[in-house]
Design an enzyme around this catalytic site. Structure first.
Site, mmCIF file in Angstrom:
data_model
loop_
_atom_site.group_PDB
_atom_site.id
_atom_site.type_symbol
_atom_site.label_atom_id
_atom_site.label_comp_id
_atom_site.label_asym_id
_atom_site.label_seq_id
_atom_site.Cartn_x
_atom_site.Cartn_y
_atom_site.Cartn_z
ATOM 1 N N TYR A 196 37.456 37.492 37.119
ATOM 2 C CA TYR A 196 36.544 38.101 36.151
ATOM 3 C C TYR A 196 35.884 37.053 35.256
ATOM 4 O O TYR A 196 34.800 37.281 34.730
ATOM 5 C CB TYR A 196 37.302 39.098 35.258
ATOM 6 C CG TYR A 196 37.342 40.504 35.778
ATOM 7 C CD1 TYR A 196 37.830 40.785 37.049
ATOM 8 C CD2 TYR A 196 36.909 41.565 34.993
ATOM 9 C CE1 TYR A 196 37.887 42.085 37.514
ATOM 10 C CE2 TYR A 196 36.965 42.868 35.449
ATOM 11 C CZ TYR A 196 37.453 43.124 36.713
ATOM 12 O OH TYR A 196 37.497 44.418 37.164
ATOM 13 N N LYS A 250 48.339 37.642 46.449
ATOM 14 C CA LYS A 250 47.892 37.451 47.830
ATOM 15 C C LYS A 250 48.208 35.996 48.171
ATOM 16 O O LYS A 250 47.326 35.196 48.518
ATOM 17 C CB LYS A 250 46.385 37.779 47.915
ATOM 18 C CG LYS A 250 45.838 37.858 49.323
ATOM 19 C CD LYS A 250 46.269 39.106 50.082
ATOM 20 C CE LYS A 250 45.807 39.012 51.529
ATOM 21 N NZ LYS A 250 46.320 40.118 52.372
ATOM 22 N N ASP A 270 47.790 44.069 49.453
ATOM 23 C CA ASP A 270 47.469 45.106 50.448
ATOM 24 C C ASP A 270 48.673 46.013 50.689
ATOM 25 O O ASP A 270 48.563 47.238 50.759
ATOM 26 C CB ASP A 270 46.937 44.490 51.750
ATOM 27 C CG ASP A 270 47.774 43.344 52.272
ATOM 28 O OD1 ASP A 270 48.690 42.868 51.560
ATOM 29 O OD2 ASP A 270 47.522 42.895 53.411
ATOM 30 N N ASP A 328 42.928 45.817 38.265
ATOM 31 C CA ASP A 328 41.838 46.779 38.106
ATOM 32 C C ASP A 328 41.930 47.833 39.201
ATOM 33 O O ASP A 328 41.868 49.038 38.952
ATOM 34 C CB ASP A 328 40.491 46.037 38.177
ATOM 35 C CG ASP A 328 39.309 46.991 38.068
ATOM 36 O OD1 ASP A 328 39.339 47.855 37.178
ATOM 37 O OD2 ASP A 328 38.378 46.865 38.884
ATOM 38 N N ASP A 380 43.761 51.963 39.043
ATOM 39 C CA ASP A 380 43.044 53.196 39.395
ATOM 40 C C ASP A 380 43.831 53.983 40.437
ATOM 41 O O ASP A 380 43.916 55.206 40.383
ATOM 42 C CB ASP A 380 41.652 52.878 39.975
ATOM 43 C CG ASP A 380 40.559 52.932 38.913
ATOM 44 O OD1 ASP A 380 40.858 52.626 37.732
ATOM 45 O OD2 ASP A 380 39.409 53.260 39.259
HETATM 46 C C1 IPM Z 1 38.542 48.828 33.697
HETATM 47 C C2 IPM Z 1 37.102 48.906 34.083
HETATM 48 C C3 IPM Z 1 36.417 47.611 33.678
HETATM 49 C C4 IPM Z 1 37.095 46.471 34.430
HETATM 50 C C5 IPM Z 1 34.905 47.584 33.895
HETATM 51 C C6 IPM Z 1 34.217 48.754 33.256
HETATM 52 C C7 IPM Z 1 34.312 46.283 33.407
HETATM 53 O O1 IPM Z 1 36.980 49.169 35.438
HETATM 54 O O2 IPM Z 1 38.832 48.644 32.494
HETATM 55 O O3 IPM Z 1 39.403 48.982 34.569
HETATM 56 O O4 IPM Z 1 36.752 46.213 35.586
HETATM 57 O O5 IPM Z 1 37.978 45.853 33.848
HETATM 58 MG MG MG Z 2 38.816 49.612 36.409
#
Ligand code: IPM
Ligand code: MG
Length: 343
Positions: free
Chosen positions: A120, A170, A202, A226, A230
Site C-alpha cells: 500500500y 506468501k 491462498d 485487506d 472481508d
Molecule cells: C479497508 C478498505 C480500504 C483499504 C480502502 C477503502 C482504501 O478496503 O479499510 O479495508 O484497502 O484499506
Molecule cells: Mg478492505
C-alpha cells in the site's frame, strides 16, 4: 455514526466531541480529502470515530484527491500500524451467513492487519512509460521493525484470548514475506504461551471458508489483511456488523475506529443503513483507547440483546420470518440505547 455517537454519549456523558469532514465531504468543502485542520483535530483527540468516506460522485476524481486517500493519509500520519478486525458470529444471526450454521456458529476471529506498510505504501510506485508502453509498479516492502511491532501486538492480543496465532504470508514466493515469517517467529520466542503457526495466504483464504473455527488470531500484511478481513467478515453474515480499530500499538491513546463496511451509496440517506458496525466500533474505542472496558461491554451486550430480540435492518433481515422486526437506522440505534440504559 450519528447512532454510534449517541451510544457513546449514553455511556460516557462527560466526553467532548468534535466533528470534522473527511473524504468526499472534505473534498466538496475544501477541495482536498484530508485537510491540515482535520488531521490536527485527529492528532489531538483521545480517539477518532470515522465514517465511511467515498461514493460514486468522487470516483472520477484524480487518484491524489480521492476519498480513499484520506483514509490512507490518516493511517499513515497517525502511525496506525495495527488494524484489529474482529469477526464474531452473533448467535442470533447464524442463519444470515452464506455458509452452513454449523460451520459459522461460535466463530470468534481477530484479524490483525498491518496497516501502514507493505504494498500500500511501498516505493517506487506509479504508472510510467517504458519502451513505448505503460508500466504499472507497486512495491511490497517491509522492514523488520515494521513486522516486529505488529507481531508483538498480535501476540499480546492472542495471549488475552485463546492463545493461538496464525501468521499469514506468501513466503514461498515473496522474499519480503519470507522475512515476515522469520521476524514473526523470532518475536514468538518471547510468547511461549501462544501457539504460533504459519499459513500461506491462498491456503488461509480456503481454510477460512472450510473450517473458520480453527482460527483465533490471524496476523498478516496490509494487502492480505485487506482481503482476508472481508472474507472473515462475510462468515458472520453481514459486513454491516463489523467494527475495526486502527492503533499505534496497544495501550496508547489516539486510535481510529471505523466500521469495516464502506459508504453504501446505494442506500445513502434512506435511513436503512445498519448502525451496528459503527456502534460496535464505538465500543472498541472505549476498550482500546480509553480503557473503559465495562462501558465497552455494556454496548456490546446491548447490541447482542437487540439482535436476540429479533430487530433487523434490511441487510441482516434475510427472509424475515417469525420473531423478527424490520427497523431502520434510527430505531436500531434507539433500541440499543434503551438496552444500554437497562444494563
Ligand atoms: C479497508 C478498505 C480500504 C483499504 C480502502 C477503502 C482504501 O478496503 O479499510 O479495508 O484497502 O484499506
Ligand atoms: Mg478492505
Amino acid at each position: 455514526i450519528r447512532e454510534a455517537v449517541a451510544c457513546l454519549r449514553e455511556v460516557v456523558p462527560g466526553a467532548a466531541y468534535e466533528e470534522a469532514p473527511v473524504g468526499g465531504a472534505s473534498y466538496d468543502a475544501h477541495g482536498a480529502p484530508l485537510t491540515a485542520a482535520t488531521l490536527d483535530l485527529a492528532r489531538r483527540a483521545d480517539a477518532v470515530l470515522l465514517g465511511a468516506v467515498g461514493g460514486p460522485k468522487w470516483e472520477p476524481l484524480d487518484f491524489s484527491v480521492r476519498p480513499e486517500r484520506a483514509l490512507l493519509g490518516l493511517r499513515e500520519a497517525l502511525g496506525l500500524y495495527a488494524n484489529l478486525r474482529p469477526a464474531i458470529c452473533q448467535p442470533a444471526l447464524v442463519s444470515a451467513s452464506s455458509l452452513r450454521p454449523e460451520v459459522v456458529s461460535g466463530i470468534d476471529i481477530m484479524v490483525v492487519r498491518e496497516l501502514t506498510g507493505g504494498i500500500y505504501f511501498g516505493k517506487p510506485r506509479g504508472v510510467s512509460k517504458i519502451d513505448g508502453e505503460r508500466v504499472g509498479v507497486n512495491t511490497l516492502r517491509y522492514s523488520e521493525s515494521e513486522i516486529r511491532r505488529v507481531a508483538i501486538c498480535a501476540f499480546e492480543i492472542a495471549r488475552r484470548r485463546r492463545k493461538s496465532l496464525v501468521s499469514v504470508d506468501k513466503a514461498n514466493v515473496l522474499e519480503a514475506t519470507e522475512l515476515w515469517r522469520e521476524v514473526v517467529t523470532e518475536v514468538g520466542r518471547d510468547y511461549a504461551d501462544v501457539a504460533l503457526s504459519h499459513m500461506y495466504v491462498d491456503n488461509c483464504a480456503m481454510q477460512l471458508v472450510r473450517n473458520p473455527k480453527q482460527f483465533d488470531v490471524i496476523v498478516t500484511t496490509n494487502l492480505f489483511g485487506d482481503i482476508l478481513s472481508d472474507e472473515a467478515a462475510m462468515l458472520t453474515g453481514s459486513i454491516g456488523l463489523l467494527p475495526s480499530a486502527s492503533l499505534a500499538g496497544l495501550g496508547g491513546r489516539g486510535g481510529l475506529y471505523e466500521p469495516v463496511h464502506g459508504s453504501a451509496p446505494d442506500i445513502a440517506g434512506q435511513g436503512k443503513a445498519n448502525p451496528l458496525a459503527a456502534i460496535l466500533s464505538a465500543a472498541m474505542l472505549l476498550r482500546y483507547s480509553l480503557n473503559m472496558v465495562s462501558e465497552a461491554g455494556r454496548i456490546e451486550e446491548a447490541v447482542a440483546r437487540v439482535l436476540g430480540a429479533g430487530l433487523r435492518t434490511p441487510d441482516i433481515a434475510g427472509e424475515g420470518g417469525a420473531g423478527t422486526t424490520l427497523v431502520g437506522t434510527q430505531e436500531m440505534g434507539e433500541r440499543v440505547r434503551k438496552e444500554i440504559k437497562n444494563l
